[in-house]
Design a protein around this motif. Sequence first.
Motif, PDB file in Angstrom:
ATOM      1  N   UNK A  46      -5.649 -16.655  -9.579  1.00  0.00           N
ATOM      2  CA  UNK A  46      -5.927 -16.115  -8.073  1.00  0.00           C
ATOM      3  C   UNK A  46      -4.710 -15.940  -7.551  1.00  0.00           C
ATOM      4  N   UNK A  47      -3.532 -16.729  -7.659  1.00  0.00           N
ATOM      5  CA  UNK A  47      -2.397 -16.540  -6.851  1.00  0.00           C
ATOM      6  C   UNK A  47      -1.484 -15.513  -7.575  1.00  0.00           C
ATOM      7  N   UNK A  48      -1.539 -15.268  -8.829  1.00  0.00           N
ATOM      8  CA  UNK A  48      -0.870 -14.118  -9.453  1.00  0.00           C
ATOM      9  C   UNK A  48      -1.612 -12.695  -9.074  1.00  0.00           C
ATOM     10  N   UNK A  49      -2.915 -12.792  -8.897  1.00  0.00           N
ATOM     11  CA  UNK A  49      -3.748 -11.476  -8.595  1.00  0.00           C
ATOM     12  C   UNK A  49      -3.268 -11.263  -7.052  1.00  0.00           C
ATOM     13  N   UNK A  50      -3.248 -12.087  -6.351  1.00  0.00           N
ATOM     14  CA  UNK A  50      -3.067 -11.872  -4.816  1.00  0.00           C
ATOM     15  C   UNK A  50      -1.415 -11.179  -4.750  1.00  0.00           C
ATOM     16  N   UNK A  51      -0.501 -11.899  -5.308  1.00  0.00           N
ATOM     17  CA  UNK A  51       0.943 -11.711  -5.365  1.00  0.00           C
ATOM     18  C   UNK A  51       1.044  -9.996  -5.800  1.00  0.00           C
ATOM     19  N   UNK A  52       0.414  -9.910  -6.609  1.00  0.00           N
ATOM     20  CA  UNK A  52       0.612  -8.521  -7.419  1.00  0.00           C
ATOM     21  C   UNK A  52      -0.132  -7.656  -6.377  1.00  0.00           C
ATOM     22  N   UNK A  53      -1.205  -7.847  -5.629  1.00  0.00           N
ATOM     23  CA  UNK A  53      -1.638  -7.041  -4.733  1.00  0.00           C
ATOM     24  C   UNK A  53      -0.759  -6.783  -3.553  1.00  0.00           C
ATOM     25  N   UNK A  54      -0.127  -7.813  -3.011  1.00  0.00           N
ATOM     26  CA  UNK A  54       0.744  -8.068  -1.938  1.00  0.00           C
ATOM     27  C   UNK A  54       2.208  -7.158  -2.208  1.00  0.00           C
ATOM     28  N   UNK A  55       2.303  -7.393  -3.332  1.00  0.00           N
ATOM     29  CA  UNK A  55       3.596  -6.672  -3.817  1.00  0.00           C
ATOM     30  C   UNK A  55       3.337  -5.125  -3.787  1.00  0.00           C
ATOM     31  N   UNK A  56       2.295  -4.539  -4.258  1.00  0.00           N
ATOM     32  CA  UNK A  56       1.935  -3.207  -4.170  1.00  0.00           C
ATOM     33  C   UNK A  56       1.645  -2.814  -2.736  1.00  0.00           C
ATOM     34  N   UNK A  57       0.772  -3.505  -1.902  1.00  0.00           N
ATOM     35  CA  UNK A  57       0.515  -2.921  -0.630  1.00  0.00           C
ATOM     36  C   UNK A  57       1.923  -3.072   0.404  1.00  0.00           C
ATOM     37  N   UNK A  58       2.649  -4.099   0.271  1.00  0.00           N
ATOM     38  CA  UNK A  58       3.887  -4.377   0.956  1.00  0.00           C
ATOM     39  C   UNK A  58       4.792  -3.675   0.623  1.00  0.00           C
ATOM     40  N   UNK A  59       4.962  -2.555  -0.100  1.00  0.00           N
ATOM     41  CA  UNK A  59       6.123  -2.085  -0.516  1.00  0.00           C
ATOM     42  C   UNK A  59       7.294  -2.725  -1.195  1.00  0.00           C
ATOM     43  N   UNK A  60       6.540  -4.032  -2.154  1.00  0.00           N
ATOM     44  CA  UNK A  60       7.502  -4.688  -2.782  1.00  0.00           C
ATOM     45  C   UNK A  60       8.347  -4.299  -3.891  1.00  0.00           C
ATOM     46  N   UNK A  61       7.678  -3.052  -4.399  1.00  0.00           N
ATOM     47  CA  UNK A  61       8.306  -2.196  -5.494  1.00  0.00           C
ATOM     48  C   UNK A  61       9.039  -1.050  -5.298  1.00  0.00           C
ATOM     49  N   UNK A  62       9.399  -0.813  -4.010  1.00  0.00           N
ATOM     50  CA  UNK A  62      10.048   0.218  -3.402  1.00  0.00           C
ATOM     51  C   UNK A  62      11.451   0.237  -3.010  1.00  0.00           C
ATOM     52  N   UNK A  63      12.576   0.572  -3.916  1.00  0.00           N
ATOM     53  CA  UNK A  63      13.748   0.358  -3.557  1.00  0.00           C
ATOM     54  C   UNK A  63      14.649   1.386  -2.331  1.00  0.00           C
TER      55      UNK A  63
END
Length: 609
Positions: A320-337
Motif C-alpha cells: 500500500x505504501x509503495x502504491x501511494x508513494x508512486x501515485x504521489x510522485x506522479x501527481x506532485x511532479x516528483x519526476x519532472x527535473x
Amino acid sequence: MSSEVIAESAERVTLRVRGVLWGVVGVACVVMAVWVAAVARTVGHGFDTTDEGYYLLSYTWWDSNPLALTGMQYVYGPIFEFLRHDIVSLRLFRLGTVVVGHAFFGWSFMRWLRVRRPDAPQTKLWEVAGIAVIVAAGGMMYSWLPMSPGYNDVILLGSLSVVSCVLWAATAIEKDRKPPIWAFLLAGGLITVMVFTKWSSAAVLALIVAAAVVVLTAQGSQAVARGIFWALVGATGVAVAVHLLVVPLTEAIPGILAVNRFIAGTSYAPADLVEMYLTTAGKLAGETIKQHFLLLIAAGFAVVARQPVLRTGAWLLTAAALALSIYRTFTEGGLDGGAINNGKYQVPLMAAVLVAVITTVVALITRQWSPGKENARAWVILGLLTVLPFMQAFGTNTAIYMNGFNAFAVWAAVMIAVLTSIDKAPAVARTTTALASVGALVAVAAITYSGLTVNPYRSPPLRDLTTATGIEPLSDLKLTRETADEYRALDTLLKPYTTPSGRPIIAFDKMAGIILMLGGRPFGEAWVAPKERQRTAAGITEVCSTKEPWPGNRPPLLFFNRRVTPLEIDTLRSCGLDFKADYKLIAPPASTMNLQIYVPTAELTTQTP
C-alpha cells in the motif's frame, strides 16, 4: 541432507544471486543510457546568457581578467582554450568528467565495501553492479544546472575524488597494509584545486580530512603524519604547477581577494546561510513526510515484523505504501527535473534516503544489523558519506538541497551499504529498502531526461531549439528561430563597434552571454548582477585605476536591460567618462532586443554615413 543436495541448493542460490545482480546492472545501465543519451542529444542546443554565459565569458578571458570571485576560470579556462572555445566540446568534456568521476568513486567505494562484506557473492559482478548504480545516480548532476561546467562541478567531483582517496587508504588499512602514497598526493592536489576554486569548499574538506585522520589512526600517529606529509606534498606540487604553468598566483589571488573584498559587506554571513539552509531543508523534509509518510512507517515496521502475523501485515503495508508513494510522485511532479521544479523532484529521492536511514536505525536498535559488518572506522566513513552531499553544497546562496541532490550518487552508495548489511532482517524489510532504492534510481532517469529536454536551464524546451545563429562562438548551438534572428540582427548592427573582437562591454545585468556572443570582453568582473550593483561598480572602478583600462581608444560599450541609475553614471565618471556627453543610444530599444545600447559618441559620429 546429502552433499549433492547441499551443492545443488548452493548452486541455485548462486544463480539466483547472479540473476539479481544482472538485473541491477541492467536497470542501472538503462538509467545511465537515458541521461547520457539526453546529454549527447542536447549539447548542441540552447544557451543561457546568465550563469552559463558568465562561465564561458570568464573562461574565454581567463588569463587577462583577474577580477573573479573564485579561481574557477583557471581550471576550465585553459581547457576551453585547448578546445578552441568550442562550447559543444566543453559540454562533452563535462559529460566525460561526470562519468569518470563517479566511476572512480564507485570503484573505490565497492573495493572498500568488499572488505567490509566478506560474505558478499564472490564474483566481480557484485562490484560491477554497485559501480553501475553509483554512476547511474550521478546523472543527477544534470537535473537542473547549466550544460557547461562550473564551480559546482569542481567541488562535487573533487569531493568524490578526495573521498575516494580516503576509501583507498581505508581499504589498505583493513588489509593491514600501508595506504598508497598516490592517494595522499592526489587528495592533496585536489584540495588545492578545490580551495582555489571556491573558498567555502574548506567546510567539506575539513570534514573529509577529519574522517581521514580517524581512519589513519588505526595504524598509529606515524601513519597520520605520513598521510599529512604526502598530502602536503601533493597540495604544494599542484600550487607550484599552477603558478608556473597556468597563472602566477601573485596575479590570480589578489584579483580573487579584491572581488571578495567588494562583496564583504553584502554577502551572506555563515550564520545566515545556516539558518536559510535549515529552513529550506526543513520544508523539504516536511513535504517528504507529508507525501511518503506511509512508506517511512512501512520501512520501520518491516524491520521488526518477525512473527508470521506481523510479516503478513508488513507485506500488505509495504504494498500500500509503495502504491501511494508512486501515485504521489506522479501527481506532485516528483519526476519532472529542471530548475523550475526544484523542491519537487527531490522529494521522492529524499524519501528513498529516509527509508535507508530508518531501516538502519531500527535494525541497529533491534540488533538486526549483521555483526562484524562495521567497525568504528567504517561507521565514520558511512557517516561522512551520509552528510557529504549537503556539506559539499555549503557556501551557495540558494537552498542547500538544490546542489545537495546533485550528489545523489553518494547516497546511492550509502543505500548499497545498507542493503548489504541487513541480511538478518526480515525479507520484507530488505524488499522495502531495495524497491525504494530501485525506484529512486528509475526516478533519476526521468528527472534528468526532463531536466535536459523539457525544462533546460533558462532555455526553451529542446523541441523549440531549431535554428543556429552562425555567430561564433555560438555558431553550432541551436536556439529558437526568434532568438537566432535577434542575435544575428544585433551582431550585424554592432559589428562596426565590436570588430576586431575583444571590445570591452559592460552589460547591466546578468547578460554575460550577450558579451560572449558579440566577441566582447568583460570590463571588471564577468558577473554583473542586479542585487550586487555596488560590487559591479567596485570592479569597474578597479579596472579604471590601471594605467590602460581599455586598449587604444576603445572605451567600453554599455548595455542596459533596465534604467540607468546615478550609480552607473558616477562609476563611469571615475573612469573619466561623462555618460551624457560621451555616450549615445545606438538605436531604439525596440530594435535591439529591448536593450538600451550605448556606444561612444565619437564612434557613432564616425560610423554615420
